[in-house]
Design a protein around this motif. Structure first.
Motif, mmCIF file in Angstrom:
data_model
loop_
_atom_site.group_PDB
_atom_site.id
_atom_site.type_symbol
_atom_site.label_atom_id
_atom_site.label_comp_id
_atom_site.label_asym_id
_atom_site.label_seq_id
_atom_site.Cartn_x
_atom_site.Cartn_y
_atom_site.Cartn_z
ATOM 1 N N ASP A 33 0.828 -1.211 0.000
ATOM 2 C CA ASP A 33 0.000 0.000 0.000
ATOM 3 C C ASP A 33 0.860 1.258 0.000
ATOM 4 O O ASP A 33 1.864 1.338 0.716
ATOM 5 C CB ASP A 33 -0.925 0.003 1.220
ATOM 6 N N LYS A 34 0.452 2.202 -0.823
ATOM 7 C CA LYS A 34 1.122 3.486 -1.002
ATOM 8 C C LYS A 34 2.533 3.333 -1.577
ATOM 9 O O LYS A 34 3.361 4.235 -1.448
ATOM 10 C CB LYS A 34 1.164 4.264 0.321
ATOM 11 N N GLY A 35 2.806 2.184 -2.199
ATOM 12 C CA GLY A 35 4.097 1.982 -2.844
ATOM 13 C C GLY A 35 5.249 1.752 -1.901
ATOM 14 O O GLY A 35 6.411 1.890 -2.296
ATOM 15 N N VAL A 36 4.968 1.364 -0.672
ATOM 16 C CA VAL A 36 6.024 1.129 0.321
ATOM 17 C C VAL A 36 6.468 -0.323 0.236
ATOM 18 O O VAL A 36 5.633 -1.241 0.308
ATOM 19 C CB VAL A 36 5.524 1.446 1.741
ATOM 20 N N PRO A 37 7.761 -0.595 0.097
ATOM 21 C CA PRO A 37 8.215 -1.992 0.023
ATOM 22 C C PRO A 37 8.049 -2.699 1.362
ATOM 23 O O PRO A 37 8.325 -2.132 2.425
ATOM 24 C CB PRO A 37 9.684 -1.873 -0.370
ATOM 25 N N MET A 38 7.592 -3.936 1.285
ATOM 26 C CA MET A 38 7.414 -4.728 2.508
ATOM 27 C C MET A 38 8.766 -5.238 3.003
ATOM 28 O O MET A 38 9.715 -5.404 2.216
ATOM 29 C CB MET A 38 6.499 -5.929 2.215
ATOM 30 N N PRO A 39 8.906 -5.478 4.308
ATOM 31 C CA PRO A 39 10.133 -6.112 4.801
ATOM 32 C C PRO A 39 10.330 -7.464 4.121
ATOM 33 O O PRO A 39 9.365 -8.171 3.827
ATOM 34 C CB PRO A 39 9.877 -6.256 6.302
#
Length: 498
Positions: free
Chosen positions: A359-365
């Protein structure tokens, strides 16, 4: 819209279609499962109706065209991941082949490819590439299309014969360099490279359908031809597709296998061009996914543009391997429960470290992920199966030899060109080029070329971005000058250039 299930770590790991155009990287040592990851993504995009283009270097990607066969191991993994509605099925596939043997032929004109990429295909030096630039500029100034290697040879012969006059206007002509280019053309022709050049030219609309697989098992034996061709195709998409912004799903996903071949010994101008294309083509709805053994095979300025990452195992046996492990570990979003540098060497076949944009273009861990099994066949197909798939292809039969015969007998007049299928008012595309240099044809409305063909109003050209082609746009009628140029007076017209 359904997300694409990549696999399962501590939780299911998905690739979100709305961020599919943010590009990606699949890396890992040979035999660790990179091809399976590519197939899973290709199937996922295909089920969403997103067309895919990918090269089949080893012959196993063609398995996408056939339904897989279930077994206990696959069923166990399906249950472990919790895949809902899993069933073996084929994807709709169109096969392409530069040589026209294992798929529809892929062809481009010499003018479309341009001097820079052509020079890379020929593996010539900078001085010799400069001679190509002069030859292309001469043809450009006269409004002449170069369709195949015969055209280029004729033009180079003319340049050599008239080097004194041409040197005055375009720069010093070296007959030694011209001769070296001619020898390189012989080498390219001997290796089958002449199959790329000519007509009918590839219509990009034909790629905007389903899963497109390029047979590259022979093409990969000529690394620069392979990488230059894929870069040309990517540049064509960049130049011709309209701006669409961020969509719910990509318009096309382009997988670039053996990506290190693109960057090996590439000049800085070419790297800058690739960076520009990767950065901007996102806004045209195209996602580019590089596949290579090591993550640092891709330059840092391009690696930073790749939002979705799948990293398979790397064995740190050599200093080069250890450096690649450190690079991979440093480019992931940290997961406090995971020692990335340690885990990369422990991954088994079918496992990977995965990080995708959420979401919102944030990379996941980063997650240690068990990769989903594809629904298609995991392996090569037979010649009979390939023939069956080709017989169902939605692409019409393309006969390059027939196109060549029509061109050579067109007689040079608009009337005869019309008889070959071109309308009397058909326009000519204004531009030509190659990655790394803008190269644009500039015949203005009302101006006649050396054979007396009049340019269509509104289709004049000017210097523009690299990679732009002379050929017609997908929605533009055929250009009669393509056939009229085949008149025997073509070379005679060059003699009047002064």
């Amino acid at each position: 819209m359904d997300d694409i299930l990549i696999g399962k770590g501590e939780r299911p790991v998905h690739l979100l279609p709305r961020y599919g155009n943010r590009h990606g990287l699949v890396a890992g040592a040979t035999g660790t499962g990179k091809t399976i990851s590519l197939m899973v993504m290709a199937e996922g995009f295909s089920r969403l109706g997103v067309p895919v283009f990918m090269a089949d270097v080893k012959g196993d990607v063609a398995g996408l065209a056939m339904a897989g066969t279930s077994n206990d191991k696959i069923q166990q993994r399906v249950a472990q991941i919790g895949i809902q509605g899993y069933a073996n099925e084929a994807s709709p596939v169109v096969f392409w082949d530069l040589y026209g043997k294992a798929g529809h032929p892929v062809r481009a004109t010499i003018s479309e490819v341009g001097p820079s990429l052509l020079g890379r295909m020929l593996e010539i030096n900078d001085t010799q590439e400069g001679m190509l630039e002069i030859a292309f500029k001469l043809a450009d100034d006269r409004g002449l299309l170069l369709l195949d290697l015969d055209d280029l040879r004729a033009l180079l012969g003319f340049v050599a014969d008239n080097r004194k006059e041409i040197s005055t206007k375009y720069g010093l002509i070296s007959t030694q360099s011209i001769a070296a280019i001619q020898r390189a053309l012989l080498g390219l022709e001997r290796e089958g490279g002449e199959a790329l050049f000519g007509e009918p030219a590839l219509d990009l609309n034909d790629l905007m359908r389903i899963v497109n697989i390029l047979a590259a098992d022979q093409l990969i034996l000529k690394p620069r031809l392979y990488s230059s061709f894929l870069l040309w195709l990517l540049s064509e998409l960049f130049e011709n597709l309209p701006e669409v912004g961020d969509l719910e799903k990509p318009k096309l996903v382009f997988f670039f296998d053996e990506a290190h071949l693109l960057f090996d010994d590439a000049p800085s101008a070419l790297r800058q061009r690739v960076e520009q294309v990767v950065r901007i083509i996102r806004s045209k709805g195209v996602g580019v996914y590089f596949c290579s053994q090591f993550p640092d095979d891709v330059p840092n300025e391009i690696l930073g543009q790749l939002g979705n990452r799948i990293q398979h195992a790397l064995r740190a046996y050599t200093p080069r391997d250890q450096k690649a492990v450190r690079t991979a570990a440093e480019t992931f979003v940290a997961n406090p429960r995971l020692d990335v540098a340690k885990v990369i060497a422990e991954l088994s076949v079918g496992e990977a470290l995965v990080s995708t944009l959420q979401d919102k273009g944030v990379p996941m861990p980063v997650e240690r992920t068990i990769i989903c099994p594809p629904r298609c066949r995991m392996g090569a197909i037979t010649a009979e199966e390939r023939a069956t798939v080709r017989s169902r292809s939605p692409i019409g039969v393309r006969d390059p030899e027939q196109a060549k015969r029509v061109g050579r007998h067109s007689g040079g007049s608009a009337e005869r060109a019309r008889a070959a299928g071109a309308g009397p008012d058909a326009g000519s595309s204004p531009a030509a080029g190659s990655a790394g240099r803008g190269y644009v044809r500039s015949r203005h409305a009302g101006e006649r070329d050396p054979l007396g063909h009049q340019a269509t109003p509104g289709h004049g050209g000017s210097h523009g971005q690299a990679g732009r082609a002379h050929r017609r746009q997908p929605d533009r009628p055929a250009d009669p000058s393509r056939h009229a140029r085949r008149d025997p007076r073509w070379l005679e017209a060059l003699v009047t250039w002064r």
